[in-house]
Every structure is written in C-alpha cells, then in structure tokens.
Design an enzyme around this catalytic site. Sequence first.
Site, short mmCIF file in Angstrom:
data_model
loop_
_atom_site.label_atom_id
_atom_site.label_comp_id
_atom_site.label_asym_id
_atom_site.label_seq_id
_atom_site.Cartn_x
_atom_site.Cartn_y
_atom_site.Cartn_z
N GLY A 46 -0.90 -12.41 -9.92
CA GLY A 46 -1.12 -13.14 -10.90
C GLY A 46 -0.68 -12.42 -12.20
CD GLU A 47 2.42 -15.47 -16.32
OE1 GLU A 47 3.44 -15.48 -15.66
OE2 GLU A 47 1.92 -16.18 -17.10
CG ASN A 48 -4.00 -13.92 -15.43
OD1 ASN A 48 -3.28 -14.05 -14.31
ND2 ASN A 48 -5.16 -13.93 -15.33
#
Lengths: 245, 225
Positions: A46-48
């Site tokens: 997840g990029e976050n």
Amino acid sequence: MTDVRNMIAKNIAGMLHDGDFVNLGIGIPTLVANYIPDDIDVILHGENGFAGQDKELPITGIHKDVETYKAWLNTHGGEQTDHLSGEGHRDLINAGGFYITLLPIASCFDSSVSFAIARGGHLDVTVLGGLQVDICGNLANWMVPGKKINGMGGAMDLATGAKKVIVAMEHCTKDGKPKILEQCEMPLTAIGCVDVVVTELCIIEIKDRKLIVTAMAPGITREELKEKTGAPLTFAETVQTMEGV
Amino acid sequence: MKNKVVGIEEAISHIKRGDTVMFGGFGGYGTPNNLVQEIVRQNIGDLTAITEDFSDGYKPFEMGLTALLSHKLVKKAVMSFAGGQPRVTEQVFSGELEIELTPQGTLAERIRAGGSGIGGFYTPVGVGTVVAEGKETRVIDGKTYLFEKPLRANVSLVKAYKADTFGNAIFKYDSISFNPLVAMAGDIVIMEVEKLVQPGDIPPDRVQLPGVFIDYIVVQEEVAP
C-alpha cells in the site's frame, strides 16, 4: 460492465507468482485481489505505508452522520482494536481509503520507505488503471485535460519503478474510441513503462514498439480486435483464450 | 528544560498569516485534524500548504484538511493527489488556489531532503511528462533523471499516536505516512498526540520519531474527523 472489470482482474491475477510483491492501483486493479489463486501467496503493497494487506473490510453505516462516525473513530483507535481483528482500526487503511486487516507477515513504514519500495525496483508487479497506452509503452492515466484536477498521486512513481507494469483497462472509451494508440494524446504518467495491457478483449505484451497479442477473449475475431485498436497489432504464434468470470 | 506540552490555541498561534505550513497524513488519515480545525478557528489565511492531499478521510462530511479550502485559507498548495477533492478543482479553476502537483514519492523525498540538509536530488520519476517542464535533467549511467528541489516550511503539523513529554513518538499502523518526514522539515514543529506518557515509557529503540525534532505537543484524546 461489472463482469468486464472482473474478467480483466481475473486474467491479471492469473499472471502473478507465489511470493510476488505487488501494488494494486485504484479501480479495476483493486479487484485483482479477489482473484489471486488460493495456492499462491502474494504480498500486497500500500503506497500509504504497508506491505501485507489481508482483507478490505466491508464496514458500512458509520458515515451516516457526524456523531455516529466520531463515535466509531473513538472506539476503533489506539489499542482498542488491532490489525487482525476484522473490526477495523481508524489508523489502518489502504490507498483507496478502505479499512483493512494485515497478514501476520505485514509491516508498516513511512512514505519515504514506501516510495523507495516503489521507485527502487522492489516491487515485482504494479497493476495500474489506464486512459491511454501506446506502442512505445507510454502510459497516460492521471489527467484528462480541462476536466477535474486529479493529481498523479503515486502513479508516476509506481509506473517508473516497478519491475513489471500491467495496465488494467477497458479496451475502448465509453464512446467507442480506441485507448491503445500509436501515440498517447493525454498527459503521460511515465514513458516506456508498460509491459502488458489487459482489456476485456485481449492481452497485449509491448516489446520493441510492437503490440503483441498473446491472448484473446472467447468469441472475438482478429478483425474485430484490429478495428477497436488504434495501432497495428502483431499476433503471437499461439494466441491463448482469456479466462471468463 | 522547556515544557513542550501546550494548549492547542497557543500552539497554533505560532502560525502567521502567509506562512508555509506542512502537514503529515494521507487521505485524511494520520492527519493532525484537531490542529487543522484550530487554524480554521483562528482564521489564519494566505497559507502555502505542503500536503499529500486535501482529502477528508471522513466523507460525506467536509472535514479534515479540506476545511482549510472551504474557509479559503490556502493560496498555494504543493500537493500530489486531488482526486475526489472538488474544492481543489473549484478553487484552481476560479483562480483562488495555485497548485504545484508533485508525484507522491517525489514529494516525500523533497520533504525528507528539506529536513536532512540535502540540496535536492535526481529521480527518474516524471521524465518525459509535464512534471519535467522547466527542470534540469541529467543522464547518469545511461538513465535520464530529473532534478528536484527540497521543501521546507515555517511550521510543520504532525499527528502521532503516543509521545512522551519530550516528543519521542510512535505511530499506529500506516498513520505514520508523511508524519516523521514532515516533522524534520519545519522551522517550528507542532505534534498532536492521542496519549501523552512520561520519558522512559517508550523504550528508546521503539521510538519512531525522535523528540529532538518537536517544539510543541498538543494532547487531543478525541480524534477529530
């Protein structure tokens, strides 16, 4: 329509390998998670800031008014719930904003580590949505000029850095225009980044400025596919049949 | 030693009209939302905001960072993602808001550079796109890179789960996102925390953000949407 999107997702899931570290973008790519074969393990990034998503949680009804939502937030934070429980935690979302659970092998990290992963070639595969793709492997997926301001978010980093970029998109626009072209017309996300395009009609590998059709949907003819594509196609020696849903 | 723990009104009074303010968080999560609401309450405007986005993670209510736009407190934003944030489109088209769009990983690295004394860096992200316009490019070992400059702010606002009174902090899950990077790149750094503990309660090798970066701590047990 839903079936088209699910069919694209299912065919992409079939390309993943056991142990692959994979980022799934928003839209059709998110659906790929539903079709990962049971006999392989894929680690979702997840990029976050996480690696190892388990499930997106179907948490409903908490947004009906401000008070209900505040009450939910203040009973689903800190040590009140955790990443395994399935009740949801207010500080654990994926890039699409859904509450999630994590696998026991998961880890969380800050945005610079997350994008070191994306940019640094640590992802085996990234699956992105697409507005246009061209014969050079250029991708346009973040901006329709004159319309809403969208911003590229993490798309440019992911498209530039992943070992393999798979684009998941419908073959034509809503008004029937081809999205696979000789040259992209919309603002680019990254140049020369696309390895494979999967649509509801076919799977195309892009190599040396060639669009090589490796699989086609059942019932589609080569003529029909050429008509719906804005650039010349080459057909692989053996063209497979895509899986339906 | 100076007491870093202050009330929210005093903490936010360190932001001046026209300042550049940097925000931690992603999509409204891990965002210092109580501090944001206090900026609105004190009506501090003409701000340049450095942020991943202006999302209210809490749709359909208009809250989170988007409140700064609703109250027209931001004149310029350096940001990455504006999808599903109608205020951004409205105010850009009406000329009220100027934006500089930056790829998310580049934004993270520009902030990290700003906080680390780095004068910029070369990245392949954005080469051949609108992001490259007006920027120096350089070929290194046969690959083309863009030069990107560091980012700093007058004030950085961050959100942690738990901190001691010195500011040594830990985060819950992926609410960490931009927070530790932002905390390094502000002249004044204000941290919102849910739980305040005593020095020593967080073992030194579990600290995710060293307190040396933190100037003010505001304790807000209730998270604000």
